[in-house]
Design a protein around this motif. Structure first.
Motif, PDB file in Angstrom:
ATOM      1  N   LYS A  71     -38.503  -7.073 -81.946  1.00 60.75           N
ATOM      2  CA  LYS A  71     -39.102  -6.394 -80.798  1.00 60.75           C
ATOM      3  C   LYS A  71     -38.233  -5.203 -80.402  1.00 60.75           C
ATOM      4  O   LYS A  71     -37.023  -5.227 -80.548  1.00 60.75           O
ATOM      5  CB  LYS A  71     -39.238  -7.355 -79.626  1.00 60.75           C
ATOM      6  CG  LYS A  71     -40.136  -8.558 -79.885  1.00 60.75           C
ATOM      7  CD  LYS A  71     -40.201  -9.459 -78.660  1.00 60.75           C
ATOM      8  CE  LYS A  71     -41.094 -10.677 -78.918  1.00 60.75           C
ATOM      9  NZ  LYS A  71     -41.157 -11.572 -77.728  1.00 60.75           N
ATOM     10  N   GLY A  72     -38.886  -4.177 -79.864  1.00 60.94           N
ATOM     11  CA  GLY A  72     -38.156  -3.028 -79.358  1.00 60.94           C
ATOM     12  C   GLY A  72     -38.500  -1.749 -80.088  1.00 60.94           C
ATOM     13  O   GLY A  72     -39.201  -1.746 -81.102  1.00 60.94           O
ATOM     14  N   GLU A  73     -37.990  -0.642 -79.555  1.00 59.61           N
ATOM     15  CA  GLU A  73     -38.214   0.666 -80.159  1.00 59.61           C
ATOM     16  C   GLU A  73     -37.238   0.891 -81.307  1.00 59.61           C
ATOM     17  O   GLU A  73     -36.027   0.718 -81.150  1.00 59.61           O
ATOM     18  CB  GLU A  73     -38.047   1.767 -79.112  1.00 59.61           C
ATOM     19  CG  GLU A  73     -38.285   3.163 -79.692  1.00 59.61           C
ATOM     20  CD  GLU A  73     -37.981   4.278 -78.712  1.00 59.61           C
ATOM     21  OE1 GLU A  73     -38.003   5.439 -79.134  1.00 59.61           O
ATOM     22  OE2 GLU A  73     -37.720   3.975 -77.528  1.00 59.61           O
ATOM     23  N   GLY A  74     -37.764   1.286 -82.458  1.00 55.75           N
ATOM     24  CA  GLY A  74     -36.924   1.542 -83.614  1.00 55.75           C
ATOM     25  C   GLY A  74     -36.227   2.891 -83.520  1.00 55.75           C
ATOM     26  O   GLY A  74     -36.857   3.919 -83.289  1.00 55.75           O
ATOM     27  N   ILE A  75     -34.914   2.877 -83.696  1.00 51.81           N
ATOM     28  CA  ILE A  75     -34.094   4.092 -83.670  1.00 51.81           C
ATOM     29  C   ILE A  75     -33.421   4.227 -85.042  1.00 51.81           C
ATOM     30  O   ILE A  75     -32.673   3.340 -85.454  1.00 51.81           O
ATOM     31  CB  ILE A  75     -33.004   4.024 -82.578  1.00 51.81           C
ATOM     32  CG1 ILE A  75     -33.607   3.672 -81.223  1.00 51.81           C
ATOM     33  CG2 ILE A  75     -32.227   5.331 -82.538  1.00 51.81           C
ATOM     34  CD1 ILE A  75     -34.500   4.725 -80.639  1.00 51.81           C
ATOM     35  N   PRO A  76     -33.666   5.322 -85.778  1.00 52.04           N
ATOM     36  CA  PRO A  76     -33.007   5.486 -87.077  1.00 52.04           C
ATOM     37  C   PRO A  76     -31.486   5.551 -86.920  1.00 52.04           C
ATOM     38  O   PRO A  76     -30.973   6.177 -85.982  1.00 52.04           O
ATOM     39  CB  PRO A  76     -33.564   6.814 -87.597  1.00 52.04           C
ATOM     40  CG  PRO A  76     -34.820   7.038 -86.822  1.00 52.04           C
ATOM     41  CD  PRO A  76     -34.586   6.429 -85.476  1.00 52.04           C
TER      42      PRO A  76
ATOM     43  N   GLY B 174     -34.035   7.659 -77.993  1.00 55.45           N
ATOM     44  CA  GLY B 174     -35.450   7.419 -78.274  1.00 55.45           C
ATOM     45  C   GLY B 174     -36.271   7.756 -77.046  1.00 55.45           C
ATOM     46  O   GLY B 174     -36.138   8.847 -76.479  1.00 55.45           O
ATOM     47  N   ASP B 175     -37.106   6.828 -76.594  1.00 53.50           N
ATOM     48  CA  ASP B 175     -37.925   7.043 -75.403  1.00 53.50           C
ATOM     49  C   ASP B 175     -37.278   6.530 -74.121  1.00 53.50           C
ATOM     50  O   ASP B 175     -37.890   6.582 -73.052  1.00 53.50           O
ATOM     51  CB  ASP B 175     -39.293   6.363 -75.583  1.00 53.50           C
ATOM     52  CG  ASP B 175     -40.153   7.065 -76.622  1.00 53.50           C
ATOM     53  OD1 ASP B 175     -39.971   8.286 -76.819  1.00 53.50           O
ATOM     54  OD2 ASP B 175     -41.004   6.394 -77.243  1.00 53.50           O
TER      55      ASP B 175
ATOM     56  N   PHE C 129     -31.996   0.986 -89.440  1.00 53.64           N
ATOM     57  CA  PHE C 129     -32.622   1.037 -88.126  1.00 53.64           C
ATOM     58  C   PHE C 129     -31.897   0.122 -87.154  1.00 53.64           C
ATOM     59  O   PHE C 129     -31.289  -0.880 -87.546  1.00 53.64           O
ATOM     60  CB  PHE C 129     -34.100   0.585 -88.197  1.00 53.64           C
ATOM     61  CG  PHE C 129     -35.074   1.720 -88.340  1.00 53.64           C
ATOM     62  CD1 PHE C 129     -35.610   2.351 -87.224  1.00 53.64           C
ATOM     63  CD2 PHE C 129     -35.444   2.171 -89.600  1.00 53.64           C
ATOM     64  CE1 PHE C 129     -36.502   3.401 -87.362  1.00 53.64           C
ATOM     65  CE2 PHE C 129     -36.334   3.217 -89.744  1.00 53.64           C
ATOM     66  CZ  PHE C 129     -36.880   3.840 -88.619  1.00 53.64           C
ATOM     67  N   MET C 130     -31.948   0.514 -85.871  1.00 48.82           N
ATOM     68  CA  MET C 130     -31.628  -0.399 -84.792  1.00 48.82           C
ATOM     69  C   MET C 130     -32.819  -0.379 -83.837  1.00 48.82           C
ATOM     70  O   MET C 130     -33.556   0.605 -83.745  1.00 48.82           O
ATOM     71  CB  MET C 130     -30.329  -0.016 -84.078  1.00 48.82           C
ATOM     72  CG  MET C 130     -30.321   1.344 -83.430  1.00 48.82           C
ATOM     73  SD  MET C 130     -28.715   1.763 -82.682  1.00 48.82           S
ATOM     74  CE  MET C 130     -28.934   1.085 -81.046  1.00 48.82           C
ATOM     75  N   TYR C 131     -33.024  -1.497 -83.142  1.00 51.95           N
ATOM     76  CA  TYR C 131     -34.177  -1.640 -82.259  1.00 51.95           C
ATOM     77  C   TYR C 131     -33.679  -1.954 -80.856  1.00 51.95           C
ATOM     78  O   TYR C 131     -32.864  -2.863 -80.665  1.00 51.95           O
ATOM     79  CB  TYR C 131     -35.100  -2.748 -82.760  1.00 51.95           C
ATOM     80  CG  TYR C 131     -35.658  -2.475 -84.142  1.00 51.95           C
ATOM     81  CD1 TYR C 131     -36.895  -1.861 -84.296  1.00 51.95           C
ATOM     82  CD2 TYR C 131     -34.930  -2.809 -85.281  1.00 51.95           C
ATOM     83  CE1 TYR C 131     -37.410  -1.595 -85.561  1.00 51.95           C
ATOM     84  CE2 TYR C 131     -35.426  -2.541 -86.550  1.00 51.95           C
ATOM     85  CZ  TYR C 131     -36.665  -1.937 -86.684  1.00 51.95           C
ATOM     86  OH  TYR C 131     -37.164  -1.663 -87.934  1.00 51.95           O
ATOM     87  N   LEU C 132     -34.172  -1.191 -79.873  1.00 56.24           N
ATOM     88  CA  LEU C 132     -33.738  -1.324 -78.496  1.00 56.24           C
ATOM     89  C   LEU C 132     -34.862  -1.851 -77.621  1.00 56.24           C
ATOM     90  O   LEU C 132     -36.003  -1.366 -77.698  1.00 56.24           O
ATOM     91  CB  LEU C 132     -33.287   0.026 -77.939  1.00 56.24           C
ATOM     92  CG  LEU C 132     -32.144   0.751 -78.654  1.00 56.24           C
ATOM     93  CD1 LEU C 132     -31.855   2.066 -77.950  1.00 56.24           C
ATOM     94  CD2 LEU C 132     -30.893  -0.112 -78.708  1.00 56.24           C
TER      95      LEU C 132
END
Length: 414
Positions: free
Chosen positions: A179-184, A262-263, A310-313
């Motif tokens: 879950k979360g927004e993917g950040i390269p 990201g967002d 990727f990391m996901y926030l």
């Protein structure tokens, strides 16, 4: 004894150790599960936004280690482990690092096994500092033996749940729901980097490349801009930003209006500006602008997936907490003499309420607002000293053989 941020000096150590350890063994170095197990979860302690996990070495332990995306090899800061767990030393090296001072001695090993939860690794590249120059145990108020980084994160999909203090790690091929927004992210020299955006009155909007560093307790550190020292804004205060391999690192503390990942947008974020000659000029920092630390990262639950870059926030309940700097001007450390919760002053910030109240280095705090400090953990005491602008603090101190009472009010200085 101030050990607020030692990241830049560790970077220098990593560059040297990675390439040296690589010549010691050609064996693959990954954590692995035995049997049919493909995932595991453990709890962790969170002190000053730093993640402390139990690690076993050569079948002995557990030992407290900081889990740190900003380091490559296993770094042992307590040389007593050499004898207590039976570490075979391959060679010794001298490191000329950051700050002001002399070279330090370190040992290298490639013959150490480690275990976290049910995950194992053999022959993990390891650097052992002959002397604990960082004083992590004093800084965090709990015994710390070192730092664990790249070889753990590179072996698994790692989820850090700051909100519940849980660490989940799975084989890259395991079926898990992210879950979360993917950040390269870009993995460079065993460390993850991302793009962020900042906005400030002095510079307007800037796109920056920063190290993702959950082992640095600050929010954001800015070092270089356009191959020059990052310009320090007028509205800053001087600060001791920690200790390097060769001594103290000076600098300034300020703020940026906005930080965007990201967002996600964070406002009024604290920023450290280390003195260029102590940090950026001494190591290979030309490929980055700065360092994104745990005071930002701990506001999210994060999934690190090095295998897919990727990391996901996902924001957690701490996302909107204010970015507050110490309001007293007192830096404390836990005295390592076997006594319980004994706290002494390591540094006084110039022009701070503590300096104006004539509190001095090496003063021991006995009572705070009439409560014995033995009832506080170091982390709780530091939080109290940055709690409320204008709050009255009454300290009962021991100075040499004299006991004193000092009164001052907390002040938001930046």
């Amino acid at each position: 004894m101030s050990k607020i941020n030692f990241r830049a000096s560790v970077t220098y150590l990593i560059i040297l150790v990675i390439y040296t350890c690589a010549t010691l063994s050609a064996q693959a170095q990954h954590f692995y599960f035995t049997g049919n197990k493909s995932k595991d979860a453990i709890g962790f302690d969170l002190v000053k936004n730093l993640i402390i996990v139990p690690l076993y070495l050569n079948g002995k332990g557990p030992f407290n280690f900081i889990l740190d995306t900003g380091v490559g090899p296993l770094i042992i800061t307590d040389a007593a482990l050499i004898d207590s767990v039976g570490i075979n030393i391959a060679r010794s090296i001298k490191i000329s690092g950051l700050g002001k001072g002399d070279e330090i001695d370190a040992f290298l090993s490639n013959d150490l096994s480690a275990k976290i939860g049910d995950a194992h690794i053999d022959h993990i590249p390891t650097a052992i500092l002959k002397n604990d120059i960082f004083g992590l145990s004093n800084y965090l108020g709990t015994r710390i033996y070192g730092l664990l980084g790249y070889y753990f994160f590179n072996s698994f999909i790692v989820e850090v749940k700051y909100s519940t203090k849980r660490l989940l790690f799975s084989d890259p091929g395991a079926k898990i729901k992210i879950k979360g927004e993917g950040i390269p992210i870009v993995i460079d020299s065993y460390k993850p980097y991302i793009k962020i955006n900042i906005e400030s009155p002095e510079h307007g909007k800037l796109d920056l490349k920063t190290l993702v560093d959950n082992g640095a307790s600050h929010a954001l550190s800015l070092e270089r801009l356009n191959e020059q020292p990052f310009p320090v804004p007028a509205n800053t205060i001087p600060g001791n930003l920690g200790v390097g391999m060769s001594g103290p690192i000076d600098g300034n503390i300020g703020r940026v209006s906005l930080l965007k990942i990201g967002d996600y947008t964070l406002k009024n974020v604290l920023v450290s500006y280390p003195k260029y000659d102590d940090v950026a000029a001494k190591i290979l920092l030309k490929n980055r602008n700065g360092n994104l630390g745990a005071d930002v990262l701990s506001r999210f639950n994060i999934v690190f997936d090095y295998s897919r870059n990727f990391m996901y926030l996902k924001r957690n309940s701490q996302f909107n907490r204010p970015f507050d700097h110490d309001m007293s001007g007192i830096e404390l450390y836990a005295d390592d003499d076997g006594k319980t919760n004994r706290y002494l002053v390591s540094r006084i910030e110039p022009g701070s309420p503590a300096q104006q109240a004539d509190i001095q280095v090496d003063d021991e705090i006995l009572l705070i607002n009439f409560v014995p400090v033995s009832s506080y953990k170091l982390n709780e005491l530091n939080n109290l000293l940055k709690s409320v602008d204008g709050k009255t603090i009454i300290l009962y101190l021991q100075r040499n053989k004299e006991q004193l009472v000092k009164v001052f009010k907390l002040k938001r200085r930046i």
